[in-house]
Design an enzyme around this catalytic site. Sequence first.
Site, short mmCIF file in Angstrom:
data_model
loop_
_atom_site.label_atom_id
_atom_site.label_comp_id
_atom_site.label_asym_id
_atom_site.label_seq_id
_atom_site.Cartn_x
_atom_site.Cartn_y
_atom_site.Cartn_z
N GLY A 225 -15.31 3.15 3.69
CA GLY A 225 -14.15 3.91 3.25
C GLY A 225 -13.49 3.37 2.00
O GLY A 225 -12.33 3.67 1.74
N GLN A 226 -14.23 2.59 1.19
CA GLN A 226 -13.62 2.10 -0.05
C GLN A 226 -13.38 3.27 -0.99
O GLN A 226 -14.29 4.07 -1.26
CB GLN A 226 -14.51 1.05 -0.74
CG GLN A 226 -13.85 0.46 -1.99
CD GLN A 226 -14.65 -0.67 -2.65
OE1 GLN A 226 -15.79 -0.95 -2.25
NE2 GLN A 226 -14.07 -1.30 -3.65
N ASN B 132 -12.78 -3.40 2.51
CA ASN B 132 -13.67 -2.25 2.66
C ASN B 132 -14.63 -2.25 1.48
O ASN B 132 -14.20 -2.40 0.33
CB ASN B 132 -12.87 -0.93 2.67
CG ASN B 132 -12.03 -0.79 3.93
OD1 ASN B 132 -12.44 -1.21 5.01
ND2 ASN B 132 -10.85 -0.22 3.80
N HIS C 102 -10.04 -5.40 -3.31
CA HIS C 102 -8.70 -5.61 -2.74
C HIS C 102 -8.84 -6.03 -1.29
O HIS C 102 -9.69 -5.53 -0.56
CB HIS C 102 -7.82 -4.37 -2.86
CG HIS C 102 -8.48 -3.10 -2.41
ND1 HIS C 102 -9.39 -2.43 -3.19
CD2 HIS C 102 -8.38 -2.39 -1.26
CE1 HIS C 102 -9.81 -1.36 -2.55
NE2 HIS C 102 -9.22 -1.31 -1.36
N ASP D 43 0.85 -1.19 0.00
CA ASP D 43 0.00 0.00 0.00
C ASP D 43 0.89 1.24 0.00
O ASP D 43 1.89 1.31 0.72
CB ASP D 43 -0.92 -0.01 1.23
CG ASP D 43 -2.06 0.97 1.09
OD1 ASP D 43 -3.22 0.51 1.01
OD2 ASP D 43 -1.81 2.19 1.08
N ILE D 44 0.51 2.22 -0.79
CA ILE D 44 1.32 3.43 -0.94
C ILE D 44 1.27 4.31 0.32
O ILE D 44 2.16 5.13 0.54
CB ILE D 44 0.85 4.21 -2.20
CG1 ILE D 44 1.94 5.12 -2.72
CG2 ILE D 44 -0.42 5.00 -1.93
CD1 ILE D 44 1.69 5.66 -4.11
N HIS E 200 -6.99 -5.93 2.16
CA HIS E 200 -5.88 -5.33 2.92
C HIS E 200 -5.31 -6.37 3.86
O HIS E 200 -6.05 -7.05 4.58
CB HIS E 200 -6.39 -4.18 3.80
CG HIS E 200 -6.86 -2.96 3.09
ND1 HIS E 200 -6.08 -1.84 2.95
CD2 HIS E 200 -8.04 -2.67 2.50
CE1 HIS E 200 -6.76 -0.90 2.31
NE2 HIS E 200 -7.95 -1.38 2.02
P1 AMP Z 1 -9.65 1.34 0.20
O1 AMP Z 1 -9.73 2.67 0.92
O2 AMP Z 1 -10.08 0.16 1.02
O3 AMP Z 1 -10.35 1.39 -1.15
O4 AMP Z 1 -8.12 1.08 -0.06
C1 AMP Z 1 -7.43 1.63 -1.14
C2 AMP Z 1 -5.99 1.61 -0.78
O5 AMP Z 1 -5.23 1.81 -1.94
C3 AMP Z 1 -5.58 2.71 0.22
O6 AMP Z 1 -5.06 2.10 1.41
C4 AMP Z 1 -4.52 3.50 -0.54
O7 AMP Z 1 -3.46 3.93 0.29
C5 AMP Z 1 -4.06 2.48 -1.57
N1 AMP Z 1 -3.49 3.05 -2.78
C6 AMP Z 1 -3.95 4.09 -3.51
N2 AMP Z 1 -3.18 4.30 -4.59
C7 AMP Z 1 -2.19 3.36 -4.53
C8 AMP Z 1 -1.07 3.07 -5.36
N3 AMP Z 1 -0.80 3.76 -6.48
N4 AMP Z 1 -0.26 2.03 -5.00
C9 AMP Z 1 -0.51 1.32 -3.87
N5 AMP Z 1 -1.57 1.55 -3.06
C10 AMP Z 1 -2.39 2.56 -3.39
#
Ligand code: AMP
Length: 114
Positions: A93-94, A87, A100, A30-31, A102
């Site tokens: 909070g998606q 999520n 995906h 995760d970024i 987590h």
């Molecule tokens: P969610 O809020 O459950 O939809 O999770 C989306 C996740 O994607 C968040 O934890 C972000 O930090 C992560 N995210 C967004 N952009 C990127 C990216 N380019 N590379 C890796 N993770 C990312």
Amino acid sequence: MADCLFCRIVAGEIPATIVYQNDQVVAFRDITPQAPTHVLVVPRRHIASLSDLAPGDDALVGEMVRAAAGIAKEAGHADRGYRTVFNTNADAGQTVFHIHLHLLGGRKMGWPPG
Ligand code: AMP
Ligand code: ZN
């Protein structure tokens, strides 16, 4: 989907730190990590959310969950524990609508989640 962030990561069009992949799933860091280990496990095929899963996706979901468990074990979190979270939609909070899982590990987690 051309405009989907995680489809683009799966396709290699956007860089990510990939920690595991097979013919069905890709796992990358995760970024914005929320724990020492924070990995996202995604299917290669675009599915928007948990609500969009069909019975034919059961094996794919199993791959996602077992991939997360394997990564957690490899990272040394199996004994102390780790958390896996889907999520789904706004209240949870998606923010990225490519399903995906987590995987969070390496610190004590609170419950209930915020
Ligand atoms: P969610 O809020 O459950 O939809 O999770 C989306 C996740 O994607 C968040 O934890 C972000 O930090 C992560 N995210 C967004 N952009 C990127 C990216 N380019 N590379 C890796 N993770 C990312
Ligand atoms: Zn996608």
